[in-house]
Motif scaffolding. Structure first.
Motif, PDB file in Angstrom:
ATOM      1  N   ALA A 191       4.045   1.643  15.289  1.00  0.00           N
ATOM      2  CA  ALA A 191       4.834   1.324  16.060  1.00  0.00           C
ATOM      3  C   ALA A 191       6.249   1.808  15.519  1.00  0.00           C
ATOM      4  O   ALA A 191       7.350   1.895  15.822  1.00  0.00           O
ATOM      5  N   GLU A 192       6.422   1.287  14.119  1.00  0.00           N
ATOM      6  CA  GLU A 192       7.596   1.104  13.607  1.00  0.00           C
ATOM      7  C   GLU A 192       7.654   2.471  12.637  1.00  0.00           C
ATOM      8  O   GLU A 192       8.841   3.262  13.344  1.00  0.00           O
ATOM      9  N   LEU A 193       6.525   3.455  12.954  1.00  0.00           N
ATOM     10  CA  LEU A 193       6.906   5.127  13.241  1.00  0.00           C
ATOM     11  C   LEU A 193       7.481   5.610  13.601  1.00  0.00           C
ATOM     12  O   LEU A 193       8.291   6.169  13.739  1.00  0.00           O
ATOM     13  N   GLU A 194       6.960   4.972  14.904  1.00  0.00           N
ATOM     14  CA  GLU A 194       7.133   5.990  16.025  1.00  0.00           C
ATOM     15  C   GLU A 194       8.843   5.590  16.488  1.00  0.00           C
ATOM     16  O   GLU A 194      10.291   6.628  16.714  1.00  0.00           O
ATOM     17  N   ALA A 195       8.968   4.337  16.472  1.00  0.00           N
ATOM     18  CA  ALA A 195      10.885   4.194  16.370  1.00  0.00           C
ATOM     19  C   ALA A 195      11.616   5.019  15.425  1.00  0.00           C
ATOM     20  O   ALA A 195      12.547   5.193  15.856  1.00  0.00           O
ATOM     21  N   ASP A 196      11.195   4.661  14.049  1.00  0.00           N
ATOM     22  CA  ASP A 196      11.957   5.830  13.291  1.00  0.00           C
ATOM     23  C   ASP A 196      12.355   6.680  13.588  1.00  0.00           C
ATOM     24  O   ASP A 196      13.082   7.967  13.518  1.00  0.00           O
ATOM     25  N   ILE A 197      11.248   7.987  14.174  1.00  0.00           N
ATOM     26  CA  ILE A 197      10.824   8.551  14.384  1.00  0.00           C
ATOM     27  C   ILE A 197      12.642   9.308  15.608  1.00  0.00           C
ATOM     28  O   ILE A 197      12.867   9.973  15.760  1.00  0.00           O
ATOM     29  N   ILE A 198      12.165   7.395  16.544  1.00  0.00           N
ATOM     30  CA  ILE A 198      12.551   8.035  17.746  1.00  0.00           C
ATOM     31  C   ILE A 198      14.382   8.166  17.132  1.00  0.00           C
ATOM     32  O   ILE A 198      15.213   8.754  17.273  1.00  0.00           O
ATOM     33  N   ARG A 199      14.578   7.252  16.248  1.00  0.00           N
ATOM     34  CA  ARG A 199      15.831   6.879  15.857  1.00  0.00           C
ATOM     35  C   ARG A 199      16.387   8.200  15.231  1.00  0.00           C
ATOM     36  O   ARG A 199      17.526   8.328  15.647  1.00  0.00           O
ATOM     37  N   HIS A 200      15.333   8.665  14.291  1.00  0.00           N
ATOM     38  CA  HIS A 200      16.270   9.900  13.658  1.00  0.00           C
ATOM     39  C   HIS A 200      16.076  11.292  14.467  1.00  0.00           C
ATOM     40  O   HIS A 200      17.291  12.207  13.901  1.00  0.00           O
ATOM     41  N   ALA A 201      15.227  11.236  15.362  1.00  0.00           N
ATOM     42  CA  ALA A 201      15.644  12.423  16.222  1.00  0.00           C
ATOM     43  C   ALA A 201      16.832  12.142  16.824  1.00  0.00           C
ATOM     44  O   ALA A 201      17.613  12.790  17.557  1.00  0.00           O
ATOM     45  N   LEU A 202      17.043  11.028  17.713  1.00  0.00           N
ATOM     46  CA  LEU A 202      18.629  10.787  18.238  1.00  0.00           C
ATOM     47  C   LEU A 202      19.708  10.766  17.843  1.00  0.00           C
ATOM     48  O   LEU A 202      20.565  11.569  17.907  1.00  0.00           O
ATOM     49  N   ARG A 203      19.494  10.669  16.086  1.00  0.00           N
ATOM     50  CA  ARG A 203      20.792  10.536  15.564  1.00  0.00           C
ATOM     51  C   ARG A 203      21.074  12.337  15.177  1.00  0.00           C
ATOM     52  O   ARG A 203      21.897  12.652  15.380  1.00  0.00           O
ATOM     53  N   HIS A 204      19.673  13.055  14.649  1.00  0.00           N
ATOM     54  CA  HIS A 204      19.441  15.110  14.900  1.00  0.00           C
ATOM     55  C   HIS A 204      20.117  15.633  15.516  1.00  0.00           C
ATOM     56  O   HIS A 204      21.275  16.390  15.504  1.00  0.00           O
ATOM     57  N   TYR A 205      19.460  14.664  17.341  1.00  0.00           N
ATOM     58  CA  TYR A 205      20.497  16.141  18.414  1.00  0.00           C
ATOM     59  C   TYR A 205      21.897  14.880  19.035  1.00  0.00           C
ATOM     60  O   TYR A 205      22.102  15.273  19.818  1.00  0.00           O
ATOM     61  N   ALA A 206      22.174  13.638  18.471  1.00  0.00           N
ATOM     62  CA  ALA A 206      23.312  13.185  17.907  1.00  0.00           C
ATOM     63  C   ALA A 206      23.325  12.511  20.474  1.00  0.00           C
ATOM     64  O   ALA A 206      24.232  12.799  20.560  1.00  0.00           O
ATOM     65  N   GLY A 207      22.726  12.180  19.950  1.00  0.00           N
ATOM     66  CA  GLY A 207      22.850  11.085  21.247  1.00  0.00           C
ATOM     67  C   GLY A 207      21.962  11.945  22.581  1.00  0.00           C
ATOM     68  O   GLY A 207      22.294  11.168  23.295  1.00  0.00           O
ATOM     69  N   PHE A 223       4.249   3.725   3.818  1.00  0.00           N
ATOM     70  CA  PHE A 223       4.139   2.494   3.048  1.00  0.00           C
ATOM     71  C   PHE A 223       4.535   2.161   3.307  1.00  0.00           C
ATOM     72  O   PHE A 223       5.861   2.338   3.043  1.00  0.00           O
ATOM     73  N   ASN A 224       4.469   0.566   2.974  1.00  0.00           N
ATOM     74  CA  ASN A 224       5.282  -0.052   3.425  1.00  0.00           C
ATOM     75  C   ASN A 224       5.564  -0.714   2.065  1.00  0.00           C
ATOM     76  O   ASN A 224       4.901  -0.322   1.125  1.00  0.00           O
ATOM     77  N   GLU A 225       6.638  -1.905   1.418  1.00  0.00           N
ATOM     78  CA  GLU A 225       7.074  -2.549   0.070  1.00  0.00           C
ATOM     79  C   GLU A 225       5.335  -2.421  -0.669  1.00  0.00           C
ATOM     80  O   GLU A 225       5.594  -2.441  -1.431  1.00  0.00           O
ATOM     81  N   ASP A 226       4.418  -3.683   0.538  1.00  0.00           N
ATOM     82  CA  ASP A 226       3.301  -3.682  -0.602  1.00  0.00           C
ATOM     83  C   ASP A 226       2.172  -2.543  -0.972  1.00  0.00           C
ATOM     84  O   ASP A 226       1.032  -2.916  -0.456  1.00  0.00           O
ATOM     85  N   GLY A 227       2.863  -1.706  -0.216  1.00  0.00           N
ATOM     86  CA  GLY A 227       1.291  -0.284  -0.562  1.00  0.00           C
ATOM     87  C   GLY A 227       0.621  -0.159   0.575  1.00  0.00           C
ATOM     88  O   GLY A 227      -0.219   0.456   1.081  1.00  0.00           O
ATOM     89  N   ASP A 228       1.206  -1.041   1.717  1.00  0.00           N
ATOM     90  CA  ASP A 228       0.182  -0.425   3.263  1.00  0.00           C
ATOM     91  C   ASP A 228       0.728  -0.116   3.859  1.00  0.00           C
ATOM     92  O   ASP A 228       2.015  -0.037   4.016  1.00  0.00           O
ATOM     93  N   MET A 229      -0.581   0.839   4.969  1.00  0.00           N
ATOM     94  CA  MET A 229      -0.213   1.581   5.756  1.00  0.00           C
ATOM     95  C   MET A 229       1.004   0.934   7.158  1.00  0.00           C
ATOM     96  O   MET A 229       0.343  -0.180   6.977  1.00  0.00           O
ATOM     97  N   ARG A 230       1.862   1.233   7.513  1.00  0.00           N
ATOM     98  CA  ARG A 230       3.255   0.646   7.987  1.00  0.00           C
ATOM     99  C   ARG A 230       3.104   0.722   9.521  1.00  0.00           C
ATOM    100  O   ARG A 230       1.948   1.587  10.024  1.00  0.00           O
ATOM    101  N   LYS A 231       3.262  -0.222  10.629  1.00  0.00           N
ATOM    102  CA  LYS A 231       2.500  -0.054  11.630  1.00  0.00           C
ATOM    103  C   LYS A 231       2.702   1.382  12.450  1.00  0.00           C
ATOM    104  O   LYS A 231       4.159   1.645  13.079  1.00  0.00           O
TER     105      LYS A 231
END
Length: 505
Positions: free
Chosen positions: A439-455, A429-437
């Protein structure tokens, strides 16, 4: 040979229930009806037992007195205190006297067996306290339902609307999310608020006793029926009956329950005539009853009868923004109820609790706070007072050695480490209590995966289950920092395939 478990309780019904639960769990129960008999048995044959389940409130010699007698002789015997009287003083007194765990009646068979298995498995470990299973005294109204997440507030709003009616309600959610608290709140906001609320844990009743316990029995109706028993429906007459873990009811009992709901009367075992009852039923389950119906484990007609007004209570991992408020609520109630000086939660401890996924939900969080009070030296709750949570958070982090739990680590340093490692932005959920898009969730998942596996792009793609070309395209699409060193990529691929690495100098 089955491990032997001593069961100590002055109530014969509880002894029979516990014996049945233990037998189904693969243990050999030995029941005793007084604290004195338990002490004598431990003196003569204590070494032959794998664990003890001990009632805290008993005449002549209570559970604490039994602990004080038994613990010095059998320092390694796991002792689980099981009681209907919940108070932080009981917890502290029992733990100081040597209890291994603390469960509140009625406890499900699953929770009892799980606690026994854990206690036996860790018997040889150090004297660290086990997780507590305890409840705070509560007024039980809607004001006690703490949370501001949209999914939780929706559940509360639905419960308030249903409370003013008399229709059956079904509370769905994982174990520990607070279904019993919801049932209490609904009862207190209903026209039956001044009438009794009777709670029955269907998962804790042996199948051969469930019909008698719910619908009652006449004296002599079966072996052991030495007196007449009214049954829970009659006890709840005019009020509300809360059937927890309704999915555990045997099919033959489901038939009788359906008739009771339809006709408004119960048939006691051995009775000659039905007994009229006026009961509002609230049921709860941590299973999917739809799936149980499909498997043939739950009657479809009963499901539709109970599922008139369903409410889904979300797990704590989906309402992370509520963790801080819940923790402070539990701290305040413990301090008020037990006349303890005002206690604060350090920022590092707050960060730690928000990091944890809480598979046991609100009950596990409450138990952790109880445990922290037992461990605390007073004044504040620190990371050191949540050792199990700290160790699990540390173990689950992405190879970040800075998060290893070190007792000497300063609170500020640990707090900063937790904030650096926290995978921010993965909430639904975003700050307004609505479901996040999506695409935003997918971007976050990939970003953290890149960090987790050191690129390491090939490893990231493989772990995410997508092609490397797709990963490169999404990294570019979301403008992520994922431009790896090609030589490093090749080296990683070769090493994982058992080939010599080809890194250039």
């Amino acid at each position: 040979m089955k491990p032997k478990i001593i069961v100590v309780d002055d109530e014969n019904t509880q002894l029979r229930i516990m014996a049945s639960v233990l037998e189904r769990g693969g243990y050999h129960p030995v029941t005793v009806a007084s604290g004195r008999d338990a002490v004598d048995l431990c003196r003569s044959d204590g070494a032959g037992f794998a664990a003890m389940v001990l009632d805290l409130s008993m005449p002549e010699m209570d559970g604490v007195a039994v602990l004080e007698q038994v613990r010095p002789r059998l320092p390694d015997l796991p002792i689980l205190v099981l009681t209907s009287h919940s108070s932080i003083r009981n917890v502290v007194a029992s733990m100081r006297a040597g209890a291994t765990d603390f469960l509140v009646k009625p406890a499900s068979s699953e929770r009892i067996l799980s606690a026994i298995r854990q206690a036996i498995d860790t018997r040889s470990s150090s004297g660290e306290l086990r997780p507590l299973s305890e409840k705070l005294p509560s007024a039980g109204g809607f004001d006690e339902l703490i949370g501001k997440s949209s999914a939780f507030l929706h559940a509360v709003e639905m419960a308030k609307k249903g409370a003013s009616t008399t229709i059956p309600m079904l509370l769905e959610g994982e174990s520990g999310v607070g279904k019993e608290m919801f049932a209490q709140a609904i009862q207190l906001a209903s026209p039956r608020a001044t009438k009794p609320l009777i709670t029955v844990n269907c998962g804790a009743i042996p199948s051969n006793l469930v019909e008698s316990l719910l619908f009652g029995h006449e004296k002599g109706a079966f072996t052991g029926a030495t007196e007449k028993h009214a049954g829970k429906f009659v006890e709840a007459n005019g009020g509300t009956l809360f059937l927890d873990e309704i999915g555990e009811l045997p099919l033959e009992t489901q038939v009788k329950l359906l008739r009771t709901l339809q006709e408004g009367e119960v048939d006691p075992v051995g009775g000659r005539a039905p007994v009229k009852v006026d009961v509002r039923v609230i049921s709860a389950t941590n299973r999917s009853l739809v799936e149980e119906v499909a498997k043939g484990n739950f009657r479809e007609d009963l499901y539709y009868r109970l599922n008139v007004f369903p409410i889904h209570i979300p797990p704590l991992r989906n309402r992370q923004e509520d963790i801080a408020d819940l923790t402070l609520h539990f701290i305040e109630r413990i301090c008020t109820a037990e006349n303890i000086a005002k206690t604060r939660l350090t920022p590092a401890a707050a960060d730690l609790l928000e990091q944890f996924s809480w598979p046991g939900n609100v009950r596990q969080l409450q138990n952790a706070v109880f445990r922290a009070f037992v461990l605390s030296t007073g004044g504040e709750l620190t990371v050191a007072d949540f050792p199990q949570i700290a160790q699990q958070v540390s173990a689950s982090e992405a190879g970040d050695s800075s998060l290893s739990f070190l007792p000497g680590m300063d609170e500020r340093g640990l707090s900063q480490g937790l904030r650096r490692a926290r995978p921010a932005g993965l909430g639904l959920f975003n700050e307004d209590g609505d479901m996040r898009k999506l695409a935003e969730l997918e971007a976050d998942i990939i970003r953290h995966a890149l960090r987790h596996y050191a690129g390491h792009m090939s490893k990231v793609a493989r772990k995410l289950g997508i092609g490397r070309s797709t990963l490169y395209r999404k990294v570019a699409e979301y403008d992520l920092d994922g431009s790896p060193d090609p030589n490093l990529e090749t080296a990683v691929d070769d090493r994982e395939n058992g080939l010599p690495t080809k890194l250039s100098a």
